[in-house]
Design an enzyme around this catalytic site. Structure first.
Site, PDB file in Angstrom:
ATOM      1  N   CYS A  18       5.492  10.290   0.820  1.00  0.00           N
ATOM      2  CA  CYS A  18       4.309  11.133   0.955  1.00  0.00           C
ATOM      3  C   CYS A  18       4.327  12.189  -0.147  1.00  0.00           C
ATOM      4  O   CYS A  18       5.354  12.833  -0.365  1.00  0.00           O
ATOM      5  CB  CYS A  18       4.305  11.801   2.333  1.00  0.00           C
ATOM      6  SG  CYS A  18       2.984  13.012   2.550  1.00  0.00           S
ATOM      7  N   ARG A  29       0.840  -1.214   0.000  1.00  0.00           N
ATOM      8  CA  ARG A  29       0.000   0.000   0.000  1.00  0.00           C
ATOM      9  C   ARG A  29       0.868   1.255   0.000  1.00  0.00           C
ATOM     10  O   ARG A  29       1.039   1.914  -1.018  1.00  0.00           O
ATOM     11  CB  ARG A  29      -0.950  -0.029   1.204  1.00  0.00           C
ATOM     12  CG  ARG A  29      -2.141   0.939   1.078  1.00  0.00           C
ATOM     13  CD  ARG A  29      -1.823   2.379   1.392  1.00  0.00           C
ATOM     14  NE  ARG A  29      -1.296   2.573   2.744  1.00  0.00           N
ATOM     15  CZ  ARG A  29      -0.868   3.749   3.194  1.00  0.00           C
ATOM     16  NH1 ARG A  29      -0.877   4.829   2.422  1.00  0.00           N
ATOM     17  NH2 ARG A  29      -0.365   3.853   4.425  1.00  0.00           N
TER      18      ARG A  29
END
Length: 313
Positions: free
Chosen positions: A247, A17
């Site tokens: 991120c 993920r």
């Protein structure tokens, strides 16, 4: 930590993920299933495999339902699905997902940028996610994103994170995770935040999510391990095979701490690990290389090029 009581650390593999969602190349479902199968072969048993988000927003995570349906049906494995709201939770419980992981950013600016609502609103949604998950017989964790620092608001004042932690612990989740989403945390923060949660009777479980953006991810993981040993509790640590991930709000970030590097650190440090107590380092390196080829992206961890080393069994 010589002479300290040996307390288990649980490795949580987030490569399928978090390791994939920020990569330029979106892998097809069948390749992501093959990745999970390879990680299971390594002995990893708790894996974050999907994100129940809009595919137009995160195309790398498209086909979550199809993915869960294709994964091996194993009684010894826990498949975790990340959700950002009630709708994500409603999707997740209709699949073979065993655990829901709801994200709540500690700062309003990040919360709005990431999920379109402020922290207070997301805490209310998290309450519904816990209810939805528990009613469906699933476990639920809540991850407090940017707990160590925000790319938009900077340092998070203690009064702020303490307030959010307090409200999050009231949700009745099975686990609370503290996330250094953009890799700005240091061990002293791990000690402060982690001790605050570990000493609260409402904390059923504690997990940490570290990024190695500024080369402090492994130091932070070791500090979290020391905290668990000192408190006589267990702690879960997120890691990603090959160190892939990152991120979108942290430009040029190197991504997560690498599973194989973290496992090596814990093994050499004499720390028991729940799951792959002796992760096969050459095999893990091979999985990292395999994933690197499919992503056309270099391995971020250091054990793959450096190789294993002997030492304490």
């Amino acid at each position: 930590m010589t002479g300290a009581p040996r307390t288990p650390v649980e490795l949580v593999e987030v490569g399928p993920r978090d390791g994939l969602q920020n990569e330029d190349r979106a892998l097809p479902v069948e390749t992501r299933v093959a990745l999970v199968e390879r990680l299971l072969d390594l002995g990893l048993r708790r894996l974050e495999v999907a994100s129940f988000v809009r595919p137009d927003r995160v195309p790398q995570m498209a086909g979550a339902e199809e993915l869960l349906a294709a994964l091996p049906d194993r009684s010894d494995a826990t498949y975790v699905g990340l959700v950002l709201n009630r709708r994500g939770a409603e999707r997740a419980v209709l699949t073979g997902c065993h655990e829901l992981n709801m994200v709540v950013p500690v700062t309003d600016t990040f919360a709005v940028r990431n999920q379109g609502a402020d922290t207070a609103a997301l805490l209310e949604q998290a309450r519904d996610v816990v209810r939805i998950g528990h009613e469906a017989g699933r476990t639920v964790s809540v991850t407090l994103a940017v707990a160590f620092g925000c790319p938009f608001e900077g340092d998070v004042p203690a009064a702020r994170w303490r307030d959010v932690v307090d409200r999050a612990l009231d949700l009745g989740a099975d686990e609370l995770a503290l996330a250094d989403t953009v890799g700005v945390g240091v061990p002293t923060q791990v000690e402060e935040l982690g001790s605050h949660v570990a000493q609260d009777a409402r904390a059923a479980g504690l997990r940490f999510h570290f990024h190695n953006t500024r080369n402090t991810g492994y130091a932070n993981a070791w500090a979290a391990t020391g905290l668990a040993l000192r408190e006589g509790a267990s702690v879960a640590l997120d890691a990603s095979i090959g160190g892939f991930g990152g991120c979108p709000f942290a430009p040029a970030a190197t991504g997560n701490i690498a599973t194989e590097d973290l496992a090596w650190l814990l093994r050499r440090g004499g720390v028991d690990v729940t799951g792959p107590a002796r992760l096969d380092q050459p095999a893990a390196a091979e999985v990292a290389r395999w994933l690197s080829e499919r992503l056309d992206s270099p391995v971020q961890g250091l054990l793959v090029p450096a190789g294993d080393f002997g030492g304490p069994a």
